[in-house]
Design a protein around this motif. Structure first.
Motif, PDB file in Angstrom:
ATOM      1  N   PHE A 174       0.842  -1.185   0.000  1.00 40.32           N
ATOM      2  CA  PHE A 174       0.000   0.000   0.000  1.00 40.32           C
ATOM      3  C   PHE A 174       0.881   1.240   0.000  1.00 40.32           C
ATOM      4  CE2 PHE A 174      -2.444  -3.415   1.761  1.00 40.32           C
ATOM      5  CZ  PHE A 174      -3.661  -3.279   1.128  1.00 40.32           C
ATOM      6  N   GLN A 175       0.683   2.090  -1.000  1.00 34.89           N
ATOM      7  CA  GLN A 175       1.420   3.340  -1.124  1.00 34.89           C
ATOM      8  C   GLN A 175       0.684   4.404  -0.317  1.00 34.89           C
ATOM      9  OE1 GLN A 175       4.290   3.709  -3.001  1.00 34.89           O
ATOM     10  NE2 GLN A 175       4.463   5.766  -2.190  1.00 34.89           N
ATOM     11  N   LEU A 176       1.396   5.049   0.577  1.00 33.25           N
ATOM     12  CA  LEU A 176       0.851   6.131   1.391  1.00 33.25           C
ATOM     13  C   LEU A 176       1.686   7.364   1.099  1.00 33.25           C
ATOM     14  CD1 LEU A 176       0.667   4.089   4.692  1.00 33.25           C
ATOM     15  CD2 LEU A 176      -1.240   4.593   3.177  1.00 33.25           C
ATOM     16  N   SER A 177       1.074   8.405   0.577  1.00 29.32           N
ATOM     17  CA  SER A 177       1.877   9.578   0.228  1.00 29.32           C
ATOM     18  C   SER A 177       1.068  10.855   0.356  1.00 29.32           C
ATOM     19  CB  SER A 177       2.435   9.445  -1.191  1.00 29.32           C
ATOM     20  OG  SER A 177       1.388   9.297  -2.116  1.00 29.32           O
ATOM     21  N   ASN A 178       1.801  11.938   0.527  1.00 22.47           N
ATOM     22  CA  ASN A 178       1.231  13.281   0.454  1.00 22.47           C
ATOM     23  C   ASN A 178       2.200  14.114  -0.373  1.00 22.47           C
ATOM     24  OD1 ASN A 178       3.345  14.097   2.150  1.00 22.47           O
ATOM     25  ND2 ASN A 178       2.093  13.991   3.986  1.00 22.47           N
ATOM     26  N   ASP A 179       2.084  15.432  -0.329  1.00 19.36           N
ATOM     27  CA  ASP A 179       2.925  16.281  -1.169  1.00 19.36           C
ATOM     28  C   ASP A 179       4.410  16.190  -0.811  1.00 19.36           C
ATOM     29  OD1 ASP A 179       0.663  17.089  -2.488  1.00 19.36           O
ATOM     30  OD2 ASP A 179       0.404  18.898  -1.272  1.00 19.36           O
ATOM     31  N   LEU A 180       4.718  15.924   0.467  1.00 20.51           N
ATOM     32  CA  LEU A 180       6.106  15.947   0.910  1.00 20.51           C
ATOM     33  C   LEU A 180       6.737  14.573   1.095  1.00 20.51           C
ATOM     34  CD1 LEU A 180       5.741  18.725   3.625  1.00 20.51           C
ATOM     35  CD2 LEU A 180       6.600  18.983   1.297  1.00 20.51           C
ATOM     36  N   SER A 217       3.498 -10.592   8.186  1.00 19.80           N
ATOM     37  CA  SER A 217       4.499  -9.551   8.451  1.00 19.80           C
ATOM     38  C   SER A 217       3.926  -8.227   7.978  1.00 19.80           C
ATOM     39  CB  SER A 217       5.790  -9.819   7.687  1.00 19.80           C
ATOM     40  OG  SER A 217       6.389 -11.003   8.113  1.00 19.80           O
ATOM     41  N   VAL A 218       4.105  -7.200   8.787  1.00 22.38           N
ATOM     42  CA  VAL A 218       3.682  -5.843   8.435  1.00 22.38           C
ATOM     43  C   VAL A 218       4.933  -4.985   8.487  1.00 22.38           C
ATOM     44  CG1 VAL A 218       2.151  -3.929   9.003  1.00 22.38           C
ATOM     45  CG2 VAL A 218       1.443  -6.274   9.519  1.00 22.38           C
ATOM     46  N   ILE A 219       5.315  -4.415   7.349  1.00 24.52           N
ATOM     47  CA  ILE A 219       6.571  -3.669   7.259  1.00 24.52           C
ATOM     48  C   ILE A 219       6.311  -2.317   6.620  1.00 24.52           C
ATOM     49  CG2 ILE A 219       8.909  -3.664   6.286  1.00 24.52           C
ATOM     50  CD1 ILE A 219       8.498  -6.795   6.065  1.00 24.52           C
ATOM     51  N   GLN A 220       6.798  -1.249   7.255  1.00 23.68           N
ATOM     52  CA  GLN A 220       6.703   0.086   6.662  1.00 23.68           C
ATOM     53  C   GLN A 220       8.047   0.424   6.041  1.00 23.68           C
ATOM     54  OE1 GLN A 220       5.399   3.367   9.126  1.00 23.68           O
ATOM     55  NE2 GLN A 220       6.490   4.797   7.828  1.00 23.68           N
ATOM     56  N   GLU A 221       8.026   0.837   4.794  1.00 23.51           N
ATOM     57  CA  GLU A 221       9.242   1.197   4.075  1.00 23.51           C
ATOM     58  C   GLU A 221       9.136   2.656   3.652  1.00 23.51           C
ATOM     59  OE1 GLU A 221       8.687  -1.741   1.099  1.00 23.51           O
ATOM     60  OE2 GLU A 221       9.840  -3.246   2.175  1.00 23.51           O
ATOM     61  N   GLY A 222      10.237   3.354   3.704  1.00 19.65           N
ATOM     62  CA  GLY A 222      10.249   4.771   3.358  1.00 19.65           C
ATOM     63  C   GLY A 222      10.060   5.617   4.601  1.00 19.65           C
ATOM     64  N   LEU A 223      10.150   6.919   4.454  1.00 21.17           N
ATOM     65  CA  LEU A 223      10.007   7.902   5.529  1.00 21.17           C
ATOM     66  C   LEU A 223      11.088   7.833   6.593  1.00 21.17           C
ATOM     67  CD1 LEU A 223       6.207   8.191   6.357  1.00 21.17           C
ATOM     68  CD2 LEU A 223       7.597   9.665   4.949  1.00 21.17           C
ATOM     69  N   SER A 224      12.058   6.975   6.449  1.00 19.06           N
ATOM     70  CA  SER A 224      13.128   6.934   7.445  1.00 19.06           C
ATOM     71  C   SER A 224      14.469   6.877   6.716  1.00 19.06           C
ATOM     72  CB  SER A 224      12.970   5.734   8.370  1.00 19.06           C
ATOM     73  OG  SER A 224      13.004   4.538   7.644  1.00 19.06           O
ATOM     74  N   PRO A 225      15.509   7.382   7.362  1.00 16.90           N
ATOM     75  CA  PRO A 225      16.833   7.323   6.718  1.00 16.90           C
ATOM     76  C   PRO A 225      17.265   5.883   6.485  1.00 16.90           C
ATOM     77  CG  PRO A 225      16.878   8.615   8.768  1.00 16.90           C
ATOM     78  CD  PRO A 225      15.533   8.013   8.659  1.00 16.90           C
ATOM     79  N   TYR A 261      -6.379   5.548   3.273  1.00 14.28           N
ATOM     80  CA  TYR A 261      -5.579   6.364   2.368  1.00 14.28           C
ATOM     81  C   TYR A 261      -4.643   5.575   1.457  1.00 14.28           C
ATOM     82  CZ  TYR A 261      -7.080   9.730   5.847  1.00 14.28           C
ATOM     83  OH  TYR A 261      -7.839  10.478   6.689  1.00 14.28           O
ATOM     84  N   GLY A 262      -4.495   4.288   1.697  1.00 13.82           N
ATOM     85  CA  GLY A 262      -3.536   3.503   0.930  1.00 13.82           C
ATOM     86  C   GLY A 262      -4.030   3.180  -0.459  1.00 13.82           C
ATOM     87  N   GLN A 263      -3.097   3.184  -1.387  1.00 10.83           N
ATOM     88  CA  GLN A 263      -3.383   2.774  -2.759  1.00 10.83           C
ATOM     89  C   GLN A 263      -2.514   1.557  -3.034  1.00 10.83           C
ATOM     90  OE1 GLN A 263      -2.283   6.210  -5.007  1.00 10.83           O
ATOM     91  NE2 GLN A 263      -4.056   7.386  -4.355  1.00 10.83           N
ATOM     92  N   THR A 264      -3.142   0.484  -3.467  1.00  6.63           N
ATOM     93  CA  THR A 264      -2.349  -0.716  -3.736  1.00  6.63           C
ATOM     94  C   THR A 264      -1.475  -0.488  -4.954  1.00  6.63           C
ATOM     95  OG1 THR A 264      -4.139  -1.699  -5.012  1.00  6.63           O
ATOM     96  CG2 THR A 264      -3.972  -2.334  -2.700  1.00  6.63           C
TER      97      THR A 264
END
Length: 156
Positions: A41-47, A67-75, A139-142
């Motif tokens: 699921f892609q979660l995004s806003n303008d930034l 498994s539930v894994i969040q990718e992105g938003l972190s260094p 808000y997620g888009q597959t």
């Protein structure tokens, strides 16, 4: 005079409600999924942009491990946020079993403790999962197309 701290007492009704609601959320997000399948699921806003990946790791008659894994938003140097969730089909509940490679969460901890876990750590983790899944549903888009399910996950 020092006031004695009250001992934390878990709210079993709240925990059961969280686990039941998380079970239903996961069924919606994983409709038709089998072992090895994943939903992204892609979660995004303008930034910012992030992905939440749900992977079906194990599927047994009465339980399924996800498994539930969040990718992105972190260094890059930070480990992505991840948790293992077990779905109990006979009880229609889902429970967080591990978070960031930490396992075995008790229902109550004295505080302070060697691991510095909060007294209600288990409830907080299941609440966090609920917020993550709600966000995916709202808000997620597959990223990959989802086919209409031939079966619903808990059917055995």
């Amino acid at each position: 005079m020092l006031k004695k701290r009250q001992r934390y007492v878990p709210d079993l009704q709240e925990m059961a409600a969280l686990c039941e609601a998380n079970y239903l959320r996961l069924l919606k997000l994983l409709a038709g999924a089998e072992v090895g399948d994943e939903r992204i699921f892609q979660l995004s806003n303008d930034l910012h942009s992030a992905q939440v990946r749900l992977c079906v790791d194990e599927d047994h008659r009465y339980t399924t491990m996800v498994s539930v894994i969040q990718e992105g938003l972190s260094p890059d140097w930070l480990q992505p946020m991840s948790m293992q969730v077990r779905l109990y089909h006979d009880a229609s509940m889902a429970e967080v079993l591990s978070y960031q490679n930490q396992q075995r969460f008790d229902g109550r901890y004295s505080y302070p403790n060697p691991a510095m876990r909060m007294p209600d750590e288990k409830v907080q983790l299941n609440r966090f999962l609920a917020e993550w899944l709600d966000h995916c549903l709202k808000y997620g888009q597959t990223i990959q197309p989802i086919e209409l399910p031939q079966r619903i996950l808990p059917v055995r």
